[in-house]
Design an enzyme around this catalytic site. Structure first.
Site, PDB file in Angstrom:
ATOM      1  N   TYR A   1     -10.112 -17.767 -11.779  1.00 45.11           N
ATOM      2  CA  TYR A   1     -11.072 -18.601 -12.493  1.00 45.11           C
ATOM      3  C   TYR A   1     -12.144 -19.080 -11.520  1.00 45.11           C
ATOM      4  CZ  TYR A   1      -7.712 -18.690 -16.325  1.00 45.11           C
ATOM      5  OH  TYR A   1      -6.857 -18.320 -17.337  1.00 45.11           O
TER       6      TYR A   1
ATOM      7  N   TYR B   1       0.801  -1.229   0.000  1.00 48.21           N
ATOM      8  CA  TYR B   1       0.000   0.000   0.000  1.00 48.21           C
ATOM      9  C   TYR B   1       0.835   1.280   0.000  1.00 48.21           C
ATOM     10  CZ  TYR B   1      -4.404  -2.469   0.153  1.00 48.21           C
ATOM     11  OH  TYR B   1      -5.472  -3.251  -0.191  1.00 48.21           O
TER      12      TYR B   1
ATOM     13  N   GLU C   1      -8.852  -6.976   4.407  1.00 48.94           N
ATOM     14  CA  GLU C   1      -8.123  -8.074   3.769  1.00 48.94           C
ATOM     15  C   GLU C   1      -7.450  -8.957   4.806  1.00 48.94           C
ATOM     16  OE1 GLU C   1      -5.780  -5.894   0.889  1.00 48.94           O
ATOM     17  OE2 GLU C   1      -7.640  -5.127   0.025  1.00 48.94           O
TER      18      GLU C   1
ATOM     19  N   THR D   1     -19.562 -20.937 -15.804  1.00 50.98           N
ATOM     20  CA  THR D   1     -18.823 -21.717 -14.798  1.00 50.98           C
ATOM     21  C   THR D   1     -19.310 -21.513 -13.360  1.00 50.98           C
ATOM     22  OG1 THR D   1     -17.044 -20.065 -14.848  1.00 50.98           O
ATOM     23  CG2 THR D   1     -16.770 -22.012 -16.211  1.00 50.98           C
ATOM     24  N   PRO D   2     -19.476 -20.272 -12.863  1.00 52.53           N
ATOM     25  CA  PRO D   2     -19.973 -20.158 -11.481  1.00 52.53           C
ATOM     26  C   PRO D   2     -21.415 -20.608 -11.352  1.00 52.53           C
ATOM     27  CG  PRO D   2     -19.853 -17.993 -12.500  1.00 52.53           C
ATOM     28  CD  PRO D   2     -19.182 -18.942 -13.441  1.00 52.53           C
TER      29      PRO D   2
ATOM     30  N   PRO E   1     -11.254  -6.704 -14.333  1.00 51.32           N
ATOM     31  CA  PRO E   1     -11.525  -5.513 -13.537  1.00 51.32           C
ATOM     32  C   PRO E   1     -13.012  -5.189 -13.511  1.00 51.32           C
ATOM     33  CG  PRO E   1      -9.664  -5.145 -14.994  1.00 51.32           C
ATOM     34  CD  PRO E   1     -10.269  -6.457 -15.396  1.00 51.32           C
TER      35      PRO E   1
END
Length: 393
Positions: A208, A95, A137, A275-276, A389
């Protein structure tokens, strides 16, 4: 907390950012990579070449400046970014590097407007942004590490099965080399995979979607071999791998996942965006519920229809599942031809009480979302995922 003066100054710079456009973010990345080339091992350089990453960062900067006085909105907007960062192993020490080059970029591109007061305000604002991201995070990293089957950083996985799903899509079953359990994922989430193709100067990380429900033993990803506008470096590399080869994975991540609800569910996809949806479908069918499910998919032709036999088998077993497919190129015996027109299946859709999940090219999802809103679906019941993105529909 930021002072009123800082908030006022940062918000006043929104027009400056808008006027400069992606020139700011393009300059920022070139500046940062020239001094920290090792970061090319983290960032997707294909998105750099296409401009998608610069566009996404510019939108994020503008949104941050505009909403700097509304932390609840900011945290919600940052959730998707925080998950993506964990799939890239972004750490607190990254950062300050980003902050220094952001401030340096603004000073170099708009020196007259970037006065000492403006610089101080942006430094203070960026420090807050970094603190929020690092905190969020850290919690995600801790969850991945301390949950049963979890890990930190990368972990080696073996390709234990490789299966062709359609003309360009292949599924890879990935099993941990250490033989231990894997952390449970939420259907819709993705994996960060790190490889270094022979033609690559740097390591490459891609995300992925996991294409199966959680099982505690392995993961499966289904990857399209990208050929246009030019061959995808990582997707083509993965397709060249064989059963028994080893790859490195980061733990599952992503804020697009199947919500807990008793409502009927509609899964809508195009191309490899399927796929998901397969993972969500398997989860819904395995749960002890009576939820109705509508599965809508669009693809170019029957050769590119992934999981077609599997979907037919599921439809034959589960009466609460309806599947319908649109093919851009008709070859006879298909459900629909052309673009996905939801008015043709309006009667089968739970317009008033359903949850709708979308995944596919941004243009397709914008087209479908517009139709859903026009049919009367509430915006909060529409969930979507964009590969690469993020951008709003």
């Amino acid at each position: 907390m930021l002072s009123d003066k800082t908030i006022e100054i940062v918000k006043s710079t929104v027009p400056l950012l808008a006027q400069a456009g992606t020139v700011v973010t393009d300059h920022f990345y070139k500046r940062m990579f020239s001094q920290h080339p090792e970061l090319r091992n983290i960032f997707n350089m294909t998105n750099q070449e296409s401009g998608r990453q610069q566009f996404a960062l510019f939108n994020a900067l503008a949104a941050y400046a505009q909403n700097i006085d509304n932390l609840s909105v900011l945290k919600e907007a940052l959730a998707r970014i925080n998950h993506k960062h964990t799939s890239l192993n972004i750490l607190p020490e990254h950062y300050p590097i980003v902050g220094a080059h952001l401030i340096g970029t603004l000073k170099e591109l708009i020196p007259e407007q970037f006065t000492p007061d403006v610089e101080y305000a942006w430094r203070e604002a960026y420090a807050l942004l970094a603190e929020i991201c690092i905190t969020e995070e850290a919690a995600l990293y801790e969850h991945s590490k301390n949950t049963i089957g979890g890990w930190a950083g990368t972990r080696q996985f073996e390709i234990t099965n490789k299966q062709l799903e359609s003309e360009f899509v292949t599924s890879f079953t990935l099993t941990p080399v250490d033989g231990k359990a894997v952390v449970a994922h939420k259907s819709g989430q993705y994996l960060g995979i790190k490889v270094q193709p022979e033609s690559a100067e740097y390591e490459e990380i891609r995300q992925y979607s996991i294409s199966q429900k959680t099982n505690g033993e392995n993961y499966r990803i289904s990857v399209k071999k990208e050929l246009m506008p030019k061959p995808g470096m990582v997707s083509n590399h993965l397709h060249s791998l064989a059963q028994g080869d080893i790859v490195e994975l980061y733990p599952p991540a992503g804020d697009f996942f199947l919500r807990t609800s008793a409502n009927p569910v509609v899964l809508i996809s195009a191309g490899v965006g399927q796929t998901p949806m397969v993972a969500m479908l398997e989860t819904l069918l395995s749960d002890n519920t009576n939820q109705d499910i509508v599965y809508l998919h669009a693809c170019e032709n029957t050769k590119q229809h992934s999981f077609s036999n599997y979907l037919n088998e599921l439809s034959a077993v589960y009466s609460r599942l309806q599947t319908m497919t649109w093919f851009n190129q008709s070859s006879g015996g298909v459900d629909f031809t052309g673009q996905m027109d939801l008015t043709a299946v309006q009667a089968q859709l739970p317009i008033k009480n359903g949850d709708f999940y979308l995944c596919g090219p941004a243009g397709f999802m914008a087209f479908v979302k517009k139709q859903l809103l026009e049919l009367g679906v509430e915006n909060e019941h529409i969930h979507y995922e964009i590969f690469g993105p993020h951008q709003d529909l």
